[in-house]
Design a protein around this motif. Structure first.
Motif, PDB file in Angstrom:
ATOM      1  N   ASP A 165      70.137  51.708  75.601  1.00 21.62           N
ATOM      2  CA  ASP A 165      69.115  51.596  76.639  1.00 21.62           C
ATOM      3  C   ASP A 165      69.301  52.734  77.650  1.00 21.62           C
ATOM      4  OD1 ASP A 165      71.274  50.833  78.161  1.00 21.62           O
ATOM      5  OD2 ASP A 165      70.610  48.780  78.499  1.00 21.62           O
ATOM      6  N   ASP A 166      68.528  52.690  78.735  1.00 20.58           N
ATOM      7  CA  ASP A 166      68.549  53.785  79.716  1.00 20.58           C
ATOM      8  C   ASP A 166      69.884  53.926  80.436  1.00 20.58           C
ATOM      9  OD1 ASP A 166      65.949  54.406  79.109  1.00 20.58           O
ATOM     10  OD2 ASP A 166      65.097  53.154  80.708  1.00 20.58           O
ATOM     11  N   GLU A 167      70.629  52.827  80.564  1.00 19.67           N
ATOM     12  CA  GLU A 167      71.914  52.876  81.259  1.00 19.67           C
ATOM     13  C   GLU A 167      73.075  53.257  80.339  1.00 19.67           C
ATOM     14  OE1 GLU A 167      69.942  49.923  81.709  1.00 19.67           O
ATOM     15  OE2 GLU A 167      69.036  50.936  83.421  1.00 19.67           O
ATOM     16  N   GLY A 168      72.815  53.399  79.048  1.00 18.29           N
ATOM     17  CA  GLY A 168      73.875  53.739  78.102  1.00 18.29           C
ATOM     18  C   GLY A 168      74.537  52.536  77.467  1.00 18.29           C
ATOM     19  N   THR A 169      73.885  51.382  77.515  1.00 13.66           N
ATOM     20  CA  THR A 169      74.437  50.170  76.908  1.00 13.66           C
ATOM     21  C   THR A 169      73.946  50.066  75.467  1.00 13.66           C
ATOM     22  OG1 THR A 169      74.407  49.085  79.063  1.00 13.66           O
ATOM     23  CG2 THR A 169      74.642  47.669  77.135  1.00 13.66           C
ATOM     24  N   LEU A 170      74.871  49.797  74.567  1.00 10.53           N
ATOM     25  CA  LEU A 170      74.545  49.683  73.158  1.00 10.53           C
ATOM     26  C   LEU A 170      73.722  48.429  72.903  1.00 10.53           C
ATOM     27  CD1 LEU A 170      75.008  50.681  70.196  1.00 10.53           C
ATOM     28  CD2 LEU A 170      76.971  49.153  70.157  1.00 10.53           C
ATOM     29  N   CYS A 171      72.642  48.564  72.158  1.00 11.05           N
ATOM     30  CA  CYS A 171      71.812  47.429  71.746  1.00 11.05           C
ATOM     31  C   CYS A 171      72.299  46.988  70.369  1.00 11.05           C
ATOM     32  CB  CYS A 171      70.347  47.812  71.703  1.00 11.05           C
ATOM     33  SG  CYS A 171      69.704  48.391  73.281  1.00 11.05           S
ATOM     34  N   GLN A 172      73.224  46.040  70.373  1.00  3.31           N
ATOM     35  CA  GLN A 172      73.885  45.602  69.133  1.00  3.31           C
ATOM     36  C   GLN A 172      72.889  45.026  68.130  1.00  3.31           C
ATOM     37  OE1 GLN A 172      77.102  46.106  68.402  1.00  3.31           O
ATOM     38  NE2 GLN A 172      76.884  45.157  66.402  1.00  3.31           N
ATOM     39  N   ASP A 173      71.860  44.330  68.616  1.00  2.00           N
ATOM     40  CA  ASP A 173      70.888  43.743  67.699  1.00  2.00           C
ATOM     41  C   ASP A 173      70.089  44.805  66.962  1.00  2.00           C
ATOM     42  OD1 ASP A 173      69.770  44.443  70.136  1.00  2.00           O
ATOM     43  OD2 ASP A 173      68.217  42.898  70.056  1.00  2.00           O
ATOM     44  N   VAL A 174      69.826  45.934  67.613  1.00  2.00           N
ATOM     45  CA  VAL A 174      69.106  47.029  66.955  1.00  2.00           C
ATOM     46  C   VAL A 174      69.974  47.629  65.855  1.00  2.00           C
ATOM     47  CG1 VAL A 174      68.053  49.295  67.300  1.00  2.00           C
ATOM     48  CG2 VAL A 174      67.766  47.520  69.030  1.00  2.00           C
ATOM     49  N   VAL A 175      71.255  47.817  66.144  1.00  2.00           N
ATOM     50  CA  VAL A 175      72.174  48.345  65.138  1.00  2.00           C
ATOM     51  C   VAL A 175      72.272  47.381  63.963  1.00  2.00           C
ATOM     52  CG1 VAL A 175      74.556  49.037  64.671  1.00  2.00           C
ATOM     53  CG2 VAL A 175      73.492  49.666  66.835  1.00  2.00           C
ATOM     54  N   GLU A 176      72.381  46.096  64.258  1.00  2.00           N
ATOM     55  CA  GLU A 176      72.490  45.095  63.194  1.00  2.00           C
ATOM     56  C   GLU A 176      71.243  45.082  62.315  1.00  2.00           C
ATOM     57  OE1 GLU A 176      73.037  40.290  62.779  1.00  2.00           O
ATOM     58  OE2 GLU A 176      73.883  41.312  64.523  1.00  2.00           O
ATOM     59  N   ASN A 177      70.064  45.174  62.920  1.00  2.00           N
ATOM     60  CA  ASN A 177      68.822  45.214  62.139  1.00  2.00           C
ATOM     61  C   ASN A 177      68.755  46.457  61.267  1.00  2.00           C
ATOM     62  OD1 ASN A 177      67.933  42.801  63.237  1.00  2.00           O
ATOM     63  ND2 ASN A 177      66.753  43.793  64.864  1.00  2.00           N
ATOM     64  N   GLU A 178      69.189  47.583  61.812  1.00  2.00           N
ATOM     65  CA  GLU A 178      69.157  48.839  61.050  1.00  2.00           C
ATOM     66  C   GLU A 178      70.109  48.790  59.867  1.00  2.00           C
ATOM     67  OE1 GLU A 178      67.055  51.936  60.396  1.00  2.00           O
ATOM     68  OE2 GLU A 178      66.868  51.052  62.382  1.00  2.00           O
TER      69      GLU A 178
END
Length: 193
Positions: A165-178
């Motif tokens: 996201d904009d603050e540099g926080t990893l979006c774990q759900d996006v990685v998992e979906n990919e």
């Protein structure tokens, strides 16, 4: 309620989004975590173990040279030091070749175990790289059967902005979906001839 919120905050990974190495390492760790936790794969450390074995040999050669020179000062130890220095540089060349041609950027090797125990394990390899100043994350997943006859591979490239996201926080759900999409695509592919 406060404890639940603090637990979710602890699980979130926040990094400097301008640090390419931190981006790559964070994404690599997230992909490995999905393979291990979601699909119950077992991590295989043999690729790293071989590298450690080569490095251990180099350290032993250097230690032997140091010990020999301590007990037999320089003029007497010239031949042994020459051989040890040559062996050390040959070993460093071997480690360079090994990391370049065998590891090839592979950050995770996992084994998909057969639940019945009759079939051999299926090997999954994940490798990645980020080109500097492009922000593109290239991820490759390879599935190999135990014999190495059935090899399937899939590569994707996406901007790292898709995963953070904009603050540099990893979006774990996006990685998992990919990773889930890639894994399903690899399973549907025909074997590479």
């Amino acid at each position: 309620m406060g404890k639940e919120e603090s637990n979710t905050d602890d699980k979130q990974i926040k990094i400097n989004k301008w640090d390419y190495l931190a981006l790559k390492n964070t994404l690599d760790d997230a992909v490995k975590e999905v393979l291990i936790t979601k699909y119950n794969h077992v991590e295989d450390f043999s690729l790293i173990d071989y590298r450690l074995l080569i490095c251990t040999f180099a350290v032993l050669v250097a230690g032997f040279a140091l010990g020999w020179d301590f007990f037999n000062p320089f003029p007497k130890s010239r031949f042994v030091l020459t051989v040890c220095v040559a062996l050390y540089f040959i070993t460093m060349g071997a480690i360079t070749l090994y990391t370049t041609y065998m590891e090839k950027g592979i950050f995770a090797v996992t084994l998909e175990r057969d639940e019945s125990g009759f079939n051999p394990d299926v090997v999954w390899e994940a490798s990645s790289y980020i080109k500097k100043h492009t922000g593109m994350y290239y991820l490759t997943m390879v599935r190999k059967d135990a014999v190495g006859v059935d090899v399937r591979e899939r590569e994707i490239s996406k901007s790292v902005a898709n995963y953070f996201d904009d603050e540099g926080t990893l979006c774990q759900d996006v990685v998992e979906n990919e990773v889930t999409k890639m894994r399903e695509a690899v399973l549907k592919l025909k074997k590479i001839e």
